[in-house]
Design a protein around this motif. Structure first.
Motif, mmCIF file in Angstrom:
data_model
loop_
_atom_site.group_PDB
_atom_site.id
_atom_site.type_symbol
_atom_site.label_atom_id
_atom_site.label_comp_id
_atom_site.label_asym_id
_atom_site.label_seq_id
_atom_site.Cartn_x
_atom_site.Cartn_y
_atom_site.Cartn_z
ATOM 1 N N ASP A 42 0.836 -1.196 0.000
ATOM 2 C CA ASP A 42 0.000 0.000 0.000
ATOM 3 C C ASP A 42 0.869 1.243 0.000
ATOM 4 O O ASP A 42 1.972 1.264 0.557
ATOM 5 C CB ASP A 42 -0.903 0.021 1.231
ATOM 6 N N GLY A 43 0.363 2.293 -0.623
ATOM 7 C CA GLY A 43 1.053 3.570 -0.612
ATOM 8 C C GLY A 43 0.539 4.439 0.520
ATOM 9 O O GLY A 43 -0.286 4.012 1.332
ATOM 10 N N ALA A 44 1.052 5.650 0.570
ATOM 11 C CA ALA A 44 0.642 6.567 1.633
ATOM 12 C C ALA A 44 0.595 7.988 1.105
ATOM 13 O O ALA A 44 1.402 8.380 0.246
ATOM 14 C CB ALA A 44 1.603 6.477 2.814
ATOM 15 N N LEU A 45 -0.358 8.754 1.616
ATOM 16 C CA LEU A 45 -0.442 10.188 1.354
ATOM 17 C C LEU A 45 -0.275 10.889 2.688
ATOM 18 O O LEU A 45 -1.049 10.653 3.621
ATOM 19 C CB LEU A 45 -1.796 10.547 0.736
ATOM 20 N N SER A 46 0.734 11.724 2.788
ATOM 21 C CA SER A 46 1.003 12.393 4.063
ATOM 22 C C SER A 46 0.946 13.901 3.912
ATOM 23 O O SER A 46 1.313 14.457 2.865
ATOM 24 C CB SER A 46 2.373 11.977 4.609
ATOM 25 N N ILE A 47 0.469 14.561 4.965
ATOM 26 C CA ILE A 47 0.375 16.018 5.010
ATOM 27 C C ILE A 47 1.002 16.465 6.323
ATOM 28 O O ILE A 47 0.571 16.064 7.408
ATOM 29 C CB ILE A 47 -1.093 16.485 4.942
ATOM 30 N N SER A 48 2.035 17.268 6.233
ATOM 31 C CA SER A 48 2.711 17.751 7.436
ATOM 32 C C SER A 48 2.935 19.253 7.333
ATOM 33 O O SER A 48 3.190 19.777 6.245
ATOM 34 C CB SER A 48 4.047 17.032 7.637
ATOM 35 N N SER A 49 2.827 19.928 8.469
ATOM 36 C CA SER A 49 2.932 21.389 8.495
ATOM 37 C C SER A 49 3.821 21.847 9.637
ATOM 38 O O SER A 49 4.026 21.137 10.620
ATOM 39 C CB SER A 49 1.547 22.025 8.658
ATOM 40 N N GLY A 93 5.623 15.018 -4.513
ATOM 41 C CA GLY A 93 4.820 15.958 -3.730
ATOM 42 C C GLY A 93 5.193 17.390 -3.994
ATOM 43 O O GLY A 93 6.057 17.694 -4.830
ATOM 44 N N VAL A 94 4.513 18.275 -3.275
ATOM 45 C CA VAL A 94 4.771 19.708 -3.376
ATOM 46 C C VAL A 94 4.846 20.291 -1.973
ATOM 47 O O VAL A 94 4.369 19.692 -1.006
ATOM 48 C CB VAL A 94 3.666 20.435 -4.187
ATOM 49 N N TYR A 95 5.441 21.463 -1.895
ATOM 50 C CA TYR A 95 5.545 22.157 -0.610
ATOM 51 C C TYR A 95 5.020 23.573 -0.787
ATOM 52 O O TYR A 95 5.494 24.330 -1.635
ATOM 53 C CB TYR A 95 6.996 22.196 -0.127
ATOM 54 N N LEU A 96 4.012 23.916 0.015
ATOM 55 C CA LEU A 96 3.427 25.254 -0.026
ATOM 56 C C LEU A 96 4.029 26.091 1.086
ATOM 57 O O LEU A 96 3.920 25.754 2.268
ATOM 58 C CB LEU A 96 1.911 25.174 0.143
ATOM 59 N N LEU A 97 4.667 27.197 0.713
ATOM 60 C CA LEU A 97 5.255 28.123 1.679
ATOM 61 C C LEU A 97 4.405 29.390 1.733
ATOM 62 O O LEU A 97 4.093 29.984 0.699
ATOM 63 C CB LEU A 97 6.688 28.478 1.269
ATOM 64 N N GLN A 98 4.014 29.781 2.961
ATOM 65 C CA GLN A 98 3.171 30.965 3.162
ATOM 66 C C GLN A 98 3.860 31.948 4.097
ATOM 67 O O GLN A 98 4.731 31.579 4.898
ATOM 68 C CB GLN A 98 1.831 30.556 3.781
ATOM 69 N N SER A 99 3.433 33.184 4.029
ATOM 70 C CA SER A 99 3.920 34.194 4.956
ATOM 71 C C SER A 99 3.375 33.911 6.350
ATOM 72 O O SER A 99 2.176 33.688 6.529
ATOM 73 C CB SER A 99 3.472 35.583 4.498
ATOM 74 N N GLY A 100 4.272 33.941 7.344
ATOM 75 C CA GLY A 100 3.825 33.762 8.711
ATOM 76 C C GLY A 100 3.094 34.982 9.237
ATOM 77 O O GLY A 100 2.399 34.909 10.247
ATOM 78 N N ILE A 147 5.001 29.818 7.184
ATOM 79 C CA ILE A 147 4.137 28.665 7.397
ATOM 80 C C ILE A 147 4.396 27.727 6.229
ATOM 81 O O ILE A 147 4.444 28.170 5.079
ATOM 82 C CB ILE A 147 2.650 29.054 7.425
ATOM 83 N N GLY A 148 4.568 26.452 6.504
ATOM 84 C CA GLY A 148 4.850 25.522 5.413
ATOM 85 C C GLY A 148 4.045 24.244 5.532
ATOM 86 O O GLY A 148 3.837 23.734 6.631
ATOM 87 N N THR A 149 3.595 23.728 4.394
ATOM 88 C CA THR A 149 2.833 22.481 4.359
ATOM 89 C C THR A 149 3.344 21.608 3.220
ATOM 90 O O THR A 149 3.406 22.047 2.074
ATOM 91 C CB THR A 149 1.332 22.737 4.153
ATOM 92 N N ARG A 150 3.695 20.372 3.565
ATOM 93 C CA ARG A 150 4.150 19.422 2.540
ATOM 94 C C ARG A 150 3.061 18.380 2.301
ATOM 95 O O ARG A 150 2.540 17.780 3.237
ATOM 96 C CB ARG A 150 5.444 18.734 2.975
ATOM 97 N N ILE A 151 2.719 18.193 1.049
ATOM 98 C CA ILE A 151 1.763 17.171 0.624
ATOM 99 C C ILE A 151 2.536 16.177 -0.219
ATOM 100 O O ILE A 151 3.100 16.544 -1.253
ATOM 101 C CB ILE A 151 0.603 17.774 -0.183
#
Length: 320
Positions: free
Chosen positions: A48-55, A92-99, A71-75
């Protein structure tokens, strides 16, 4: 919002600068809630595979212009291959936002970010745990992460000789060919036990389900860097390794519970939580000692941290 490609990331990165960014990040810390992981059912014959979301996020200054304040979130998806010794395909991708405002700043290539973060984290740990005169490196595994790990370790120690072992000798030979021209001799080997016995640093990046590294092979002063086999049913080393080594983690938060190299020995009583010497934050902050004496065997087990992802994403954003 900027889109930062893998090619752009490669163009601005070097391990010396990245290590110092990570060292500062582990000293300062960040807020990083528990990641969410979802199983992805695969066809018969596949794991099985996995989808992970971490911030993670940290403070911002009044101007919001320093490497803090993100602020950062990796999918990320992780899909194992049919070969148990080859690392899963990770995308995956990594979304970087202004804190400060939450505004999206950049979308980064997730695989490139994690590759650099993983290798740099291993080298950062090695700067505390391997012997300063370590000159012989064994790379176990010849996947896409292997060349980065080799260069990362060579950035903190005077590596003169690199041996590569892989379940497929052809893949090891291909990696050796691609890495010719570096300031160290590199060759492949089919004798894993002999290579471990002769190595100052043993770096493993595989998805092995059964242990590859045996405690009976270890010599005094060896440092082991285990970055593969991150799931509870996977192992890169046997219990004899765990019993001999002084143990260090990238993070107390999830590594003991998710990594089979630690979870199985903890469950079976071979290892106790009190036997774990430190995590990377304590090492960087100076709260715990790393290598205590020359002959000591050390082991660093990493599964990745959201803090490390955030630090590397900010590092890239400020340089592209």
């Amino acid at each position: 919002m900027r889109v930062i490609t893998a090619q752009e990331i490669e163009g601005v990165m070097n391990f010396r600068d990245l290590l110092e960014t990570l060292r500062r990040a582990f000293r300062v810390g960040a807020v990083s809630p528990s990641p969410h992981t979802h199983q992805i059912a695969r066809p018969t014959g596949y794991q099985d595979g996995a989808l992970s979301i971490s911030s993670a996020w940290n403070d911002f200054d009044a101007q919001g212009t320093t490497e803090r304040g993100f602020i950062g979130t990796r999918i990320e998806s992780s899909l194992p291959t049919l070969d148990e010794y080859e690392p899963p395909t990770v995308s995956g991708v990594y979304l970087l936002q202004s804190g400060k405002t939450g505004s999206p700043l950049a979308l980064l290539d997730g695989k490139a970010l994690v590759t650099w973060r993983t290798a740099a984290t291993s080298a950062l740990a090695s700067s505390y745990l391997s012997r300063e005169d370590s000159s012989r490196l064994l790379m176990v595994g010849a996947g896409s992460l292997a060349p980065y790990l080799i260069e990362a370790h060579a950035s903190v120690r005077p590596i003169k000789q690199v041996l590569v072992w892989n379940r497929s000798p052809a893949a090891a030979e291909e990696l050796v060919e691609r890495m010719q021209g570096h300031p160290f001799d590199i060759s492949m080997t089919t004798d894993l036990g002999g290579a471990v016995r002769g190595a100052d640093i043993v770096c493993c990046a595989t998805s092995a389900n059964t242990p590859l590294i045996k405690g009976e092979w270890l010599q005094e002063g060896t440092h082991l860097d285990l970055v593969g086999s991150m799931h509870a049913d996977q192992r890169e080393c046997d219990d004899a390794v765990i019993s001999q080594a002084r143990l260090f983690l990238d993070s107390y938060d999830n590594t003991p519970a998710t990594a089979g190299d630690l979870k199985e020995p903890l469950t079976e009583g071979v290892l106790s939580v009190q036997d774990i010497a430190s995590d990377l934050a304590e090492l960087c902050q100076g709260d715990r000692a790393g290598r205590r004496f020359y002959e000591q065997i050390t082991l660093f087990k990493s599964t990745g941290t959201a803090l490390g992802d955030l630090a590397v994403a900010g590092h890239i954003f400020l340089r592209v």
